[in-house]
Design an enzyme around this catalytic site. Structure first.
Site, PDB file in Angstrom:
ATOM      1  N   THR A   1      28.519 -75.230  19.993  1.00 24.97           N
ATOM      2  CA  THR A   1      29.935 -74.672  20.770  1.00 24.97           C
ATOM      3  C   THR A   1      31.145 -74.556  19.267  1.00 24.97           C
ATOM      4  OG1 THR A   1      29.092 -75.427  22.228  1.00 24.97           O
ATOM      5  CG2 THR A   1      31.540 -75.926  22.537  1.00 24.97           C
TER       6      THR A   1
ATOM      7  N   SER B   1      29.715 -78.105  32.753  1.00 24.86           N
ATOM      8  CA  SER B   1      29.718 -77.995  31.217  1.00 24.86           C
ATOM      9  C   SER B   1      31.060 -79.683  30.896  1.00 24.86           C
ATOM     10  CB  SER B   1      30.826 -77.021  30.762  1.00 24.86           C
ATOM     11  OG  SER B   1      31.350 -77.370  29.825  1.00 24.86           O
TER      12      SER B   1
ATOM     13  N   THR C   1      31.138 -71.101  23.334  1.00 21.15           N
ATOM     14  CA  THR C   1      29.847 -71.805  23.029  1.00 21.15           C
ATOM     15  C   THR C   1      28.748 -70.631  24.163  1.00 21.15           C
ATOM     16  OG1 THR C   1      28.155 -73.817  23.576  1.00 21.15           O
ATOM     17  CG2 THR C   1      29.209 -73.021  25.588  1.00 21.15           C
TER      18      THR C   1
ATOM     19  N   ASN D   1      25.779 -73.150  23.722  1.00 20.83           N
ATOM     20  CA  ASN D   1      25.415 -73.752  24.536  1.00 20.83           C
ATOM     21  C   ASN D   1      24.481 -74.277  23.069  1.00 20.83           C
ATOM     22  OD1 ASN D   1      24.967 -76.357  25.828  1.00 20.83           O
ATOM     23  ND2 ASN D   1      22.771 -75.082  27.003  1.00 20.83           N
TER      24      ASN D   1
HETATM   25  O1  DON Z   1      29.590 -76.742  27.628  1.00 27.10           O
HETATM   26  C1  DON Z   1      28.875 -78.025  27.570  1.00 27.10           C
HETATM   27  O2  DON Z   1      29.471 -78.817  27.264  1.00 27.10           O
HETATM   28  C2  DON Z   1      27.310 -77.136  26.963  1.00 27.10           C
HETATM   29  N1  DON Z   1      27.026 -76.036  26.994  1.00 27.10           N
HETATM   30  C3  DON Z   1      28.439 -77.548  24.968  1.00 27.10           C
HETATM   31  C4  DON Z   1      27.373 -77.486  24.293  1.00 27.10           C
HETATM   32  C5  DON Z   1      27.596 -77.652  22.724  1.00 27.10           C
HETATM   33  O3  DON Z   1      28.620 -78.658  23.071  1.00 27.10           O
HETATM   34  C6  DON Z   1      26.864 -77.850  21.683  1.00 27.10           C
HETATM   35  N2  DON Z   1      27.458 -77.953  20.035  1.00 27.10           N
HETATM   36  N3  DON Z   1      27.163 -78.929  19.152  1.00 27.10           N
END
Ligand code: DON
Length: 561
Positions: free
Chosen positions: A369, A440, A387, A389
């Site tokens: 993200t 999320s 993001t 993901n």
């Molecule tokens: O929406 C969410 O909470 C996750 N898909 C976020 C993923 C994320 O932050 C990965 N990063 N380091």
């Protein structure tokens, strides 16, 4: 003699230079973009120099990140915008991905009802219907002041002229090379062994962006770009169809609003858990005046961890897509409910997570993200977290289009009680259903003090997003740190289950760890990429701006003077 005179003369000049320099006040910053890459921040600032607003700068920055930060920057992912206009109007846009029409609750389970490893994270079946381009286009329709094509153009040029691979990026490409090849074959674009310092030119992405520049939203969701996307998803085991793309719509939502002392905080509502959890945690902490304890001291950590434990437990039961489930938002943020939740907390001993169930609420039915923060010279502010993901999402690369597809479907609860890739547990509220949005943790946030803009903040980091935003807010507003220090300070994280407190390694003292363990806390010092990369802007009472870019990544602030 002459030489002595020259030296003296040079010395005097140097002295005058130093005095003048010291007496000249620093130039005030009129606007700023803080993002994961300097190129992207600079592109946003260039747009503001041309008279563009924070919303215009957002579109250009976002698309630039797609080019030069392909692990998270995206056109085939989703995200959230929280904004505050210079008139003080607050709002948010949800451009989160959706489950495809052909999805169903058991799509990741085998015949015995067990979760099949990896299919919700790797390959075409992991891909949610992308929302980013629709989101950016919607924002342009409502707030854009410069022409759409002019906002897409800098990303097209960046894709054509190339971006320079950083050391961190090189390691990231190497780390994921096997997956890239496993999903896309040996000739895939990002498996060609780019090294730090190499220039990456992505012609295919330039062409995709040209379609988007010419046709707007339709340039992505219809025509040749859509055809290539569908073909690639289906070739890698996915179920997204043209109908999914054509029916995708972003949603304007009211932000979650709560007060913390003299601050008014506006943050993301469901389908992100970020706003409700941040609000719950801060309201549970508020009565303890955490600022009376030293920052990262045992007492401060205990209060924060115990509030986090209780909030993440609620998250697992109550939160999901508000278009599909009723969320008792007001009850979850109710102060007497939250005070009651903290009644079982004592400084003597850790509460154990199995003893904490999601609270009982009675209500009427009624790894990647990125975050960037922008303030423009007119005083508009945007906080955007977006993001794919996981890092590079599903790893499915649309070769013809030059971009990765998300694996956001993993943010659903594949099966009640079985953790997702961030260890988060969910239940029915976050079960998969056609066209539903997955829950999320993204927490783009805007703070007001005395009715004026005070801070713009957010971060990536999966489940650690909420707790990283929280700590940055507390560092500024409880511990009076400047914004860069607040962003840089070591962080810790707790999320109810697993019942461990994660600390950034080697940054907290052994005696602190020992004392916490003595009170029954399980401790893990972990090198974790996912303990946030916070990018923030602080606006002081006199409206002067200062910026904090997280040194954990290649993040950079670019200022407009
Ligand atoms: O929406 C969410 O909470 C996750 N898909 C976020 C993923 C994320 O932050 C990965 N990063 N380091």
């Amino acid at each position: 003699m002459k030489q002595v005179q020259i030296k003296l003369f040079k010395g005097i000049l140097l002295f005058i230079f130093i005095v003048v320099h010291a007496c000249t006040p620093p130039k005030p910053i009129k606007g700023a973009v803080v993002s994961a890459r300097e190129e992207a921040s600079a592109i946003g600032v260039e747009i503001m120099k041309k008279g563009g607003s924070a919303f215009d700068a957002m579109i250009a920055t976002d698309l630039a990140l797609t080019v030069c930060y392909p692990n998270a920057g995206n056109i085939a992912g989703g995200g959230f915008l929280v904004y505050r206009t210079n008139q003080g109007v607050k709002g948010s846009l949800d451009f989160r991905e959706k489950a495809p029409l052909a999805a169903d609750a058991n799509m990741y389970l085998d015949t015995e009802g067990n979760v099949i490893p990896k299919i919700s994270t790797l390959g075409g079946l992991a891909v949610g219907v992308p929302g980013t381009v629709a989101g950016l286009y919607e924002i342009h329709q409502k707030f854009g002041t410069l022409a759409w094509e002019d906002l897409v153009q800098p990303a097209i040029s960046l894709a054509k002229n190339g971006y320079v691979v950083t050391e961190k990026q090189y390691k990231s490409f190497e780390g994921k090379k096997e997956d890239f090849i496993a999903v896309n074959g040996i000739d895939t674009f990002y498996a060609q062994g780019f090294k730090a310092g190499d220039l990456v030119k992505n012609e295919a992405l330039a062409v995709t962006l040209e379609h988007i520049a010419k046709k707007g939203k339709a340039g992505f969701y219809e025509g040749p770009v859509a055809d290539a996307l569908i073909q690639r998803v289906q070739a890698t085991g996915g179920i997204i169809t043209h109908e999914d793309l054509l029916t995708y719509k972003p949603v304007w939502r009211d932000p979650v609003y709560f007060k913390y002392k003299d601050l008014s905080i506006y943050t993301m509502a469901p389908p992100s858990s970020g706003g409700i959890c941040l609000g719950q945690i801060m309201k549970m902490i508020e009565p303890y005046n955490v600022g009376q304890y030293e920052q990262n001291s045992m007492e401060a950590i205990q209060i924060i961890v115990e509030a986090e434990r209780r909030s993440y437990a609620d998250r697992s039961l109550y939160l999901g897509d508000p278009d599909f489930v009723n969320i008792p938002q007001d009850s979850l943020l109710d102060v007497s409910y939250l005070n009651e939740r903290m009644e079982s907390f004592s400084f003597e001993n850790a509460t154990k997570s199995p003893e904490i169930n999601p609270g009982t609420i009675v209500w009427e039915e009624s790894e990647e993200t990125t975050h960037y923060s922008i303030v423009d010279p007119m005083g508009n502010a945007v906080a955007v977290t977006t993001t794919l993901n996981g890092s590079y999402g599903s790893k499915v690369f649309v070769e013809e289009g030059g971009y990765f597809l998300n694996n956001e479907m993993d943010d659903f609860s594949s099966k009640p009680g079985v953790p997702n890739m961030f260890g988060l547990i969910g239940g029915k509220a976050n079960a998969i259903a056609p066209q539903k949005r997955m829950l999320s943790a993204m927490t783009p946030t805007i703070v007001e003090r005395n009715g004026k803009l005070a801070m713009v903040v957010g971060t990536p980091g999966g489940s650690t997003i909420i707790t990283s935003v929280l700590q940055t807010l507390l560092n500024v507003f409880e511990y009076d740190m400047d914004i860069q220090t607040a962003v840089t300070r070591p962080r810790f994280h707790h999320q109810w289950l697993p019942d461990v407190v994660i600390f950034e390694p080697n940054l907290f003292s052994q005696s602190l760890m020992d004392s916490l363990q003595g009170k029954g806390y399980d401790i893990k010092e972990q090198y974790s990429r996912i303990i946030g990369r916070v990018d923030a802007i602080l606006i002081s009472e006199d409206m002067s701006l200062s910026t904090g870019a997280d040194p954990r990544g290649d993040d950079a602030a670019v200022h407009l003077y």
